[in-house]
Design an enzyme around this catalytic site. Sequence first.
Site, PDB file in Angstrom:
ATOM      1  N   ASN A   9       0.869  -1.182   0.000  1.00  0.00           N
ATOM      2  CA  ASN A   9       0.000   0.000   0.000  1.00  0.00           C
ATOM      3  C   ASN A   9       0.902   1.228   0.000  1.00  0.00           C
ATOM      4  O   ASN A   9       1.478   1.582   1.022  1.00  0.00           O
ATOM      5  CB  ASN A   9      -0.890  -0.033   1.253  1.00  0.00           C
ATOM      6  CG  ASN A   9      -1.688   1.248   1.429  1.00  0.00           C
ATOM      7  OD1 ASN A   9      -1.778   2.070   0.526  1.00  0.00           O
ATOM      8  ND2 ASN A   9      -2.271   1.420   2.608  1.00  0.00           N
ATOM      9  N   LYS A  11       0.178   4.244  -0.302  1.00  0.00           N
ATOM     10  CA  LYS A  11      -0.446   5.446   0.286  1.00  0.00           C
ATOM     11  C   LYS A  11      -0.208   6.637  -0.655  1.00  0.00           C
ATOM     12  O   LYS A  11      -0.105   6.447  -1.857  1.00  0.00           O
ATOM     13  CB  LYS A  11       0.077   5.687   1.698  1.00  0.00           C
ATOM     14  CG  LYS A  11      -0.053   4.437   2.563  1.00  0.00           C
ATOM     15  CD  LYS A  11       0.118   4.697   4.021  1.00  0.00           C
ATOM     16  CE  LYS A  11      -0.058   3.383   4.775  1.00  0.00           C
ATOM     17  NZ  LYS A  11      -0.082   3.552   6.210  1.00  0.00           N
ATOM     18  N   HIS A  99      -9.660   1.359   4.975  1.00  0.00           N
ATOM     19  CA  HIS A  99      -8.374   1.567   5.654  1.00  0.00           C
ATOM     20  C   HIS A  99      -8.582   2.556   6.805  1.00  0.00           C
ATOM     21  O   HIS A  99      -9.366   3.497   6.678  1.00  0.00           O
ATOM     22  CB  HIS A  99      -7.336   2.110   4.653  1.00  0.00           C
ATOM     23  CG  HIS A  99      -5.953   2.100   5.216  1.00  0.00           C
ATOM     24  ND1 HIS A  99      -5.513   3.077   6.081  1.00  0.00           N
ATOM     25  CD2 HIS A  99      -4.924   1.226   5.081  1.00  0.00           C
ATOM     26  CE1 HIS A  99      -4.263   2.802   6.437  1.00  0.00           C
ATOM     27  NE2 HIS A  99      -3.885   1.674   5.844  1.00  0.00           N
ATOM     28  N   GLU A 101      -6.924   4.962   7.813  1.00  0.00           N
ATOM     29  CA  GLU A 101      -6.686   6.372   7.458  1.00  0.00           C
ATOM     30  C   GLU A 101      -7.920   6.957   6.780  1.00  0.00           C
ATOM     31  O   GLU A 101      -8.265   8.123   6.981  1.00  0.00           O
ATOM     32  CB  GLU A 101      -5.433   6.485   6.579  1.00  0.00           C
ATOM     33  CG  GLU A 101      -4.173   6.310   7.419  1.00  0.00           C
ATOM     34  CD  GLU A 101      -2.979   5.719   6.676  1.00  0.00           C
ATOM     35  OE1 GLU A 101      -2.934   5.747   5.434  1.00  0.00           O
ATOM     36  OE2 GLU A 101      -2.067   5.216   7.370  1.00  0.00           O
ATOM     37  N   GLU A 171      -5.529  -4.659  10.831  1.00  0.00           N
ATOM     38  CA  GLU A 171      -4.486  -3.648  11.033  1.00  0.00           C
ATOM     39  C   GLU A 171      -4.750  -2.880  12.326  1.00  0.00           C
ATOM     40  O   GLU A 171      -5.552  -1.933  12.326  1.00  0.00           O
ATOM     41  CB  GLU A 171      -4.480  -2.652   9.868  1.00  0.00           C
ATOM     42  CG  GLU A 171      -4.156  -3.265   8.523  1.00  0.00           C
ATOM     43  CD  GLU A 171      -3.557  -2.233   7.579  1.00  0.00           C
ATOM     44  OE1 GLU A 171      -2.432  -2.456   7.141  1.00  0.00           O
ATOM     45  OE2 GLU A 171      -4.200  -1.205   7.309  1.00  0.00           O
ATOM     46  N   GLY A 177       2.451   2.483  10.760  1.00  0.00           N
ATOM     47  CA  GLY A 177       3.427   3.556  10.566  1.00  0.00           C
ATOM     48  C   GLY A 177       4.156   3.959  11.830  1.00  0.00           C
ATOM     49  O   GLY A 177       4.824   4.992  11.873  1.00  0.00           O
ATOM     50  N   SER A 217       3.296  -1.902  10.360  1.00  0.00           N
ATOM     51  CA  SER A 217       4.750  -1.964  10.527  1.00  0.00           C
ATOM     52  C   SER A 217       5.349  -3.335  10.180  1.00  0.00           C
ATOM     53  O   SER A 217       6.272  -3.805  10.840  1.00  0.00           O
ATOM     54  CB  SER A 217       5.150  -1.547  11.953  1.00  0.00           C
ATOM     55  OG  SER A 217       4.761  -0.201  12.193  1.00  0.00           O
TER      56      SER A 217
HETATM   57  P1  PGA Z   1       2.725   0.493   7.647  1.00  0.00           P
HETATM   58  O1  PGA Z   1       1.256   0.704   7.006  1.00  0.00           O
HETATM   59  O2  PGA Z   1       3.247  -0.804   7.103  1.00  0.00           O
HETATM   60  O3  PGA Z   1       3.518   1.675   7.209  1.00  0.00           O
HETATM   61  O4  PGA Z   1       2.530   0.424   9.135  1.00  0.00           O
HETATM   62  C1  PGA Z   1       0.369  -0.364   6.853  1.00  0.00           C
HETATM   63  C2  PGA Z   1      -0.931   0.130   6.271  1.00  0.00           C
HETATM   64  O5  PGA Z   1      -1.395   1.211   6.651  1.00  0.00           O
HETATM   65  O6  PGA Z   1      -1.543  -0.542   5.437  1.00  0.00           O
END
Ligand code: PGA
Length: 257
Positions: A9, A11, A99, A101, A171, A177, A217
């Site tokens: 992903n 982003k 997601h 976010e 998640e 992140g 992460s």
């Molecule tokens: P990350 O993001 O691996 O940077 O923690 C995962 C995601 O939001 O899908």
Amino acid sequence: MRKPLISGNWKMNLNHFEALTLVEKLAYQLTKDVFERVDVAVHPPFTDLRTVQTVIASDSLEIQLGAQHCHWEATGAYTGEISPAFLAKLDVKLVICGHSERRELFGETDEMVNHKVKAIIAHDMTPIMCVGETLEEREAGQTETRVLDQVRAGLDGLKREQVGQMVLAYEPIWAIGTGRTATADDAQAVCAAIRGAVVEGWGAPAGESIRIQYGGSVKAANAAELIAMPDIDGALVGGASIDAEEFARLVAFAAEA
Ligand code: PGA
């Protein structure tokens, strides 16, 4: 046997020139035998999709093309939104929805996620529906309730065979992140509970075939341990997916898990 799916992903990172470079580097580093053991997808920003689609098609790459989001209507007066029909036309195979976010920053509700899941399936693509708890919810012992509520609401009204072909991504929001990952045992426990809820609501075959990813992460260093867990069928990878070497290493470790 569920084939693990490793999804990058990206982003809101990388313009279409940078996307081209990353996919070419990835194609070079991912060996053929890896694709026999794991599926690999990239989810670039919308403005990169056509470019990445062209590279995948012209070089016959086994990398699958994904999108990060879409609207549930096929056309209409929805300024700024992207139709699932347009994504399907670009050979997009997988679309992330729900997601955290999108939920937290853009007000996406379970009901909207449910509309999107249905629309993505109606356009012959696979939804990757994300669920996860906040740190406060985890500390209050509400992880399972929260996550299973999101699963049931997001899958509401779907047929058993539709659910069986989907992907869910667990998640934990506090792990995204942040460099903090759920332990493999913790992640496994939640993914097992998710599978249990799918079996309960949509039957054992759907529960057996649905793929459940872990995200938050994930890196080359922890991917194998997570993916070796019985109910974790891959990873949704953010930060580590925009570094070709790291992502290729992560995929290689996942293929060995
Ligand atoms: P990350 O993001 O691996 O940077 O923690 C995962 C995601 O939001 O899908």
